[in-house]
Design a protein around this motif. Sequence first.
Motif, PDB file in Angstrom:
ATOM      1  N   PRO A   1       0.827  -1.218   0.000  1.00 15.22           N
ATOM      2  CA  PRO A   1       0.000   0.000   0.000  1.00 15.22           C
ATOM      3  C   PRO A   1       0.859   1.266   0.000  1.00 15.22           C
ATOM      4  O   PRO A   1       1.949   1.308   0.575  1.00 15.22           O
ATOM      5  N   TYR A   2       0.329   2.293  -0.655  1.00 17.23           N
ATOM      6  CA  TYR A   2       0.968   3.612  -0.675  1.00 17.23           C
ATOM      7  C   TYR A   2      -0.085   4.680  -0.392  1.00 17.23           C
ATOM      8  O   TYR A   2      -1.255   4.526  -0.764  1.00 17.23           O
ATOM      9  N   LEU A   3       0.356   5.752   0.224  1.00 16.98           N
ATOM     10  CA  LEU A   3      -0.449   6.963   0.340  1.00 16.98           C
ATOM     11  C   LEU A   3       0.295   8.074  -0.386  1.00 16.98           C
ATOM     12  O   LEU A   3       1.416   8.429  -0.028  1.00 16.98           O
ATOM     13  N   LEU A   4      -0.326   8.598  -1.418  1.00 17.04           N
ATOM     14  CA  LEU A   4       0.316   9.649  -2.196  1.00 17.04           C
ATOM     15  C   LEU A   4       0.406  10.943  -1.396  1.00 17.04           C
ATOM     16  O   LEU A   4      -0.390  11.172  -0.483  1.00 17.04           O
ATOM     17  N   PRO A   5       1.347  11.815  -1.728  1.00 22.67           N
ATOM     18  CA  PRO A   5       1.506  13.065  -0.981  1.00 22.67           C
ATOM     19  C   PRO A   5       0.292  13.976  -1.127  1.00 22.67           C
ATOM     20  O   PRO A   5      -0.336  14.034  -2.183  1.00 22.67           O
ATOM     21  N   HIS A   6      -0.028  14.664  -0.047  1.00 22.25           N
ATOM     22  CA  HIS A   6      -1.058  15.699  -0.105  1.00 22.25           C
ATOM     23  C   HIS A   6      -0.543  16.843  -0.980  1.00 22.25           C
ATOM     24  O   HIS A   6       0.671  17.033  -1.143  1.00 22.25           O
ATOM     25  N   TYR A   7      -1.475  17.591  -1.575  1.00 23.34           N
ATOM     26  CA  TYR A   7      -1.057  18.626  -2.535  1.00 23.34           C
ATOM     27  C   TYR A   7      -0.157  19.686  -1.911  1.00 23.34           C
ATOM     28  O   TYR A   7       0.597  20.365  -2.615  1.00 23.34           O
ATOM     29  N   THR A   8      -0.218  19.856  -0.595  1.00 19.96           N
ATOM     30  CA  THR A   8       0.647  20.831   0.063  1.00 19.96           C
ATOM     31  C   THR A   8       2.099  20.370   0.134  1.00 19.96           C
ATOM     32  O   THR A   8       2.980  21.155   0.460  1.00 19.96           O
ATOM     33  N   LYS A   9       2.343  19.095  -0.174  1.00 15.55           N
ATOM     34  CA  LYS A   9       3.694  18.541  -0.062  1.00 15.55           C
ATOM     35  C   LYS A   9       4.413  18.440  -1.405  1.00 15.55           C
ATOM     36  O   LYS A   9       5.584  18.062  -1.445  1.00 15.55           O
ATOM     37  N   VAL A  10       3.726  18.743  -2.501  1.00 15.22           N
ATOM     38  CA  VAL A  10       4.337  18.601  -3.821  1.00 15.22           C
ATOM     39  C   VAL A  10       4.108  19.866  -4.639  1.00 15.22           C
ATOM     40  O   VAL A  10       3.303  20.725  -4.270  1.00 15.22           O
ATOM     41  N   SER A  11       4.807  19.941  -5.745  1.00 15.08           N
ATOM     42  CA  SER A  11       4.610  21.076  -6.644  1.00 15.08           C
ATOM     43  C   SER A  11       3.270  20.944  -7.353  1.00 15.08           C
ATOM     44  O   SER A  11       2.700  19.856  -7.461  1.00 15.08           O
TER      45      SER A  11
ATOM     46  N   LYS B   1      -8.911   9.046  -1.664  1.00 12.65           N
ATOM     47  CA  LYS B   1      -8.362   9.240  -3.011  1.00 12.65           C
ATOM     48  C   LYS B   1      -6.836   9.229  -3.062  1.00 12.65           C
ATOM     49  O   LYS B   1      -6.260   9.083  -4.140  1.00 12.65           O
ATOM     50  N   LEU B   2      -6.165   9.341  -1.930  1.00 11.81           N
ATOM     51  CA  LEU B   2      -4.710   9.292  -1.922  1.00 11.81           C
ATOM     52  C   LEU B   2      -4.181   7.864  -1.781  1.00 11.81           C
ATOM     53  O   LEU B   2      -2.971   7.654  -1.812  1.00 11.81           O
ATOM     54  N   ALA B   3      -5.064   6.896  -1.612  1.00  8.82           N
ATOM     55  CA  ALA B   3      -4.654   5.510  -1.382  1.00  8.82           C
ATOM     56  C   ALA B   3      -4.565   4.739  -2.700  1.00  8.82           C
ATOM     57  O   ALA B   3      -5.529   4.674  -3.460  1.00  8.82           O
ATOM     58  N   ARG B   4      -3.403   4.155  -2.961  1.00  9.53           N
ATOM     59  CA  ARG B   4      -3.204   3.272  -4.102  1.00  9.53           C
ATOM     60  C   ARG B   4      -2.417   2.055  -3.627  1.00  9.53           C
ATOM     61  O   ARG B   4      -1.399   2.208  -2.946  1.00  9.53           O
ATOM     62  N   ILE B   5      -2.892   0.875  -3.979  1.00 14.67           N
ATOM     63  CA  ILE B   5      -2.347  -0.362  -3.424  1.00 14.67           C
ATOM     64  C   ILE B   5      -1.889  -1.279  -4.552  1.00 14.67           C
ATOM     65  O   ILE B   5      -2.673  -1.665  -5.405  1.00 14.67           O
ATOM     66  N   LYS B   6      -0.617  -1.612  -4.531  1.00 11.18           N
ATOM     67  CA  LYS B   6      -0.033  -2.469  -5.559  1.00 11.18           C
ATOM     68  C   LYS B   6      -0.172  -3.934  -5.179  1.00 11.18           C
ATOM     69  O   LYS B   6       0.170  -4.329  -4.065  1.00 11.18           O
ATOM     70  N   ILE B   7      -0.696  -4.739  -6.114  1.00 15.56           N
ATOM     71  CA  ILE B   7      -0.822  -6.190  -5.906  1.00 15.56           C
ATOM     72  C   ILE B   7      -0.022  -6.886  -6.990  1.00 15.56           C
ATOM     73  O   ILE B   7      -0.273  -6.692  -8.182  1.00 15.56           O
ATOM     74  N   ASP B   8       0.948  -7.701  -6.600  1.00 14.31           N
ATOM     75  CA  ASP B   8       1.775  -8.448  -7.544  1.00 14.31           C
ATOM     76  C   ASP B   8       1.360  -9.911  -7.545  1.00 14.31           C
ATOM     77  O   ASP B   8       1.414 -10.584  -6.506  1.00 14.31           O
ATOM     78  N   LEU B   9       0.952 -10.404  -8.739  1.00 14.30           N
ATOM     79  CA  LEU B   9       0.517 -11.792  -8.884  1.00 14.30           C
ATOM     80  C   LEU B   9       1.515 -12.580  -9.724  1.00 14.30           C
ATOM     81  O   LEU B   9       2.072 -12.058 -10.679  1.00 14.30           O
TER      82      LEU B   9
ATOM     83  N   TRP C   1     -11.656  -0.821  -6.230  1.00 10.61           N
ATOM     84  CA  TRP C   1     -11.727  -1.400  -4.879  1.00 10.61           C
ATOM     85  C   TRP C   1     -12.389  -2.778  -4.911  1.00 10.61           C
ATOM     86  O   TRP C   1     -12.707  -3.333  -3.872  1.00 10.61           O
ATOM     87  N   PHE C   2     -12.611  -3.309  -6.102  1.00 11.55           N
ATOM     88  CA  PHE C   2     -13.280  -4.609  -6.255  1.00 11.55           C
ATOM     89  C   PHE C   2     -14.613  -4.655  -5.507  1.00 11.55           C
ATOM     90  O   PHE C   2     -15.008  -5.675  -4.974  1.00 11.55           O
ATOM     91  N   ARG C   3     -15.289  -3.504  -5.455  1.00  8.70           N
ATOM     92  CA  ARG C   3     -16.592  -3.369  -4.805  1.00  8.70           C
ATOM     93  C   ARG C   3     -16.557  -3.674  -3.298  1.00  8.70           C
ATOM     94  O   ARG C   3     -17.581  -3.919  -2.683  1.00  8.70           O
ATOM     95  N   LEU C   4     -15.350  -3.640  -2.738  1.00  4.63           N
ATOM     96  CA  LEU C   4     -15.232  -3.856  -1.298  1.00  4.63           C
ATOM     97  C   LEU C   4     -15.609  -2.593  -0.531  1.00  4.63           C
ATOM     98  O   LEU C   4     -16.143  -2.667   0.572  1.00  4.63           O
TER      99      LEU C   4
ATOM    100  N   LYS D   1     -10.052  -6.880   2.586  1.00  5.11           N
ATOM    101  CA  LYS D   1     -10.967  -6.058   3.383  1.00  5.11           C
ATOM    102  C   LYS D   1     -10.250  -5.499   4.610  1.00  5.11           C
ATOM    103  O   LYS D   1     -10.416  -4.323   4.960  1.00  5.11           O
ATOM    104  N   LYS D   2      -9.453  -6.340   5.263  1.00  3.13           N
ATOM    105  CA  LYS D   2      -8.737  -5.881   6.456  1.00  3.13           C
ATOM    106  C   LYS D   2      -7.647  -4.870   6.094  1.00  3.13           C
ATOM    107  O   LYS D   2      -7.407  -3.907   6.816  1.00  3.13           O
ATOM    108  N   ILE D   3      -7.002  -5.123   4.957  1.00  8.36           N
ATOM    109  CA  ILE D   3      -5.970  -4.185   4.511  1.00  8.36           C
ATOM    110  C   ILE D   3      -6.588  -2.838   4.172  1.00  8.36           C
ATOM    111  O   ILE D   3      -6.041  -1.779   4.495  1.00  8.36           O
ATOM    112  N   ILE D   4      -7.744  -2.877   3.535  1.00 11.83           N
ATOM    113  CA  ILE D   4      -8.429  -1.636   3.164  1.00 11.83           C
ATOM    114  C   ILE D   4      -8.738  -0.800   4.395  1.00 11.83           C
ATOM    115  O   ILE D   4      -8.608   0.424   4.388  1.00 11.83           O
ATOM    116  N   GLU D   5      -9.174  -1.449   5.473  1.00  9.90           N
ATOM    117  CA  GLU D   5      -9.516  -0.721   6.694  1.00  9.90           C
ATOM    118  C   GLU D   5      -8.319   0.076   7.200  1.00  9.90           C
ATOM    119  O   GLU D   5      -8.448   1.224   7.624  1.00  9.90           O
TER     120      GLU D   5
END
Length: 422
Positions: free
Chosen positions: A183-193, A237-245, A226-229, A273-277
Amino acid sequence: MDRDTLIEAMRPGSKNPLDNRDKNDLGRFGLGLKTASFSQCRKLTVVSSQNNIKTAALWDLDYVAEQNDWSLQLPEKEELNNLYMIENLEENGTLVIWENTDRIIDDTVVEKTEHIIYEKIQDLQKHLELVFHRYLAGKDKISIYINDSQLKPFDPFFTAHPATDELQKEIIVVNGEKVHIQPYLLPHYTKVSAHDYEYYAGVGGYLKNQGFYVYRNKRLLISGTWFRLIPQSEMYKLARIKIDLPNSLDHLWKIDVKKSHASPPAIIKNRLKKIIEKIAGASTRVYKSKGARLAKSDVAFWERYSARGEIRYTVNKGHPMIDAFVKKLNKEQKYEFSEILDLIADFFPKDTLYADLGNNPKEVVFENIVTDTELEEKALLLYQNKLFTLENLGILNKMEPFSKYTKNWEKFFAEQIQKGKI
């Protein structure tokens, strides 16, 4: 490829999806080259060179229709020299040629075809830079060019920025194979150009691109879901989660022929579901914390109430300055003023503010008073109107915007008394 391998590669459905494959194999059904090509053109020619020995095969849909037979054509060696870009084919390599393209421009287009083609090329560039971004970067990176312009990897997780929050990685074992979840949380707009904030929003913006990004052998299959979870939300909206299969789990994830759809199996859904929480909660904290006051205030003009699953905002009628003003009113005026404050609170433009913060957060300005001089002028006016006294001067240090004053309020008012201005 040699001649036999090329002919097999040109056969639709050349692979059994149940066969064991090399762990780095990107294919499964043996349909990608053919179906992708026929979705854009009516004639597909593939020339492959192995140790400088060239072999060619082609599918011509018009020829197939004319002959009423699916016949793969094998051009003679002397015909190869006339093929497009054949001089650029290396000693070991493969050249794919599309002719009679009938899907780039449809029958409804009558003018400005160059503009439409340019837009499609731009869309193609963005698509490839995202889908293959992990191949375009790193130690063993590959190069992809469009019209001599080299593509640049588009990392949807903005991992290069120090303000990107890389959360705890998880590994789920399914049928003896590992599924990696980062999981990643992207920077808030105040932290980037401003440029980076807009760039990493991606096509469609942050709201559309939140959620899971599913990769198989580093190739992006699915993005922004979110796979309807949970539903898409401004707070996530800042949450993006990488899944490697690994490619050995294709059947469990129901990956389709176009590699544009996947659905996690039940055993993984429960873990997701638990990770999303955790992720959604962290994303919400990042998003909300940026809306907090720049200076802490013990005396606020607005109050927040949370009860029975509802959150309300009202004007703080007990604010010292409001209270001081009310004391100057008669009974009827006090009632009317109280009603006005209630109306202001009830009709606070929350929907508009919510939309503005979601779509254009950088453009939302909450404060107009910014300089010490402006604060001093405002404080003097309030003092002259008896909305506070010198005895309770300390409230200015606890109340916005006066708490932003960089000097000393006690010293300022002492100087005003010495100058005879108050």
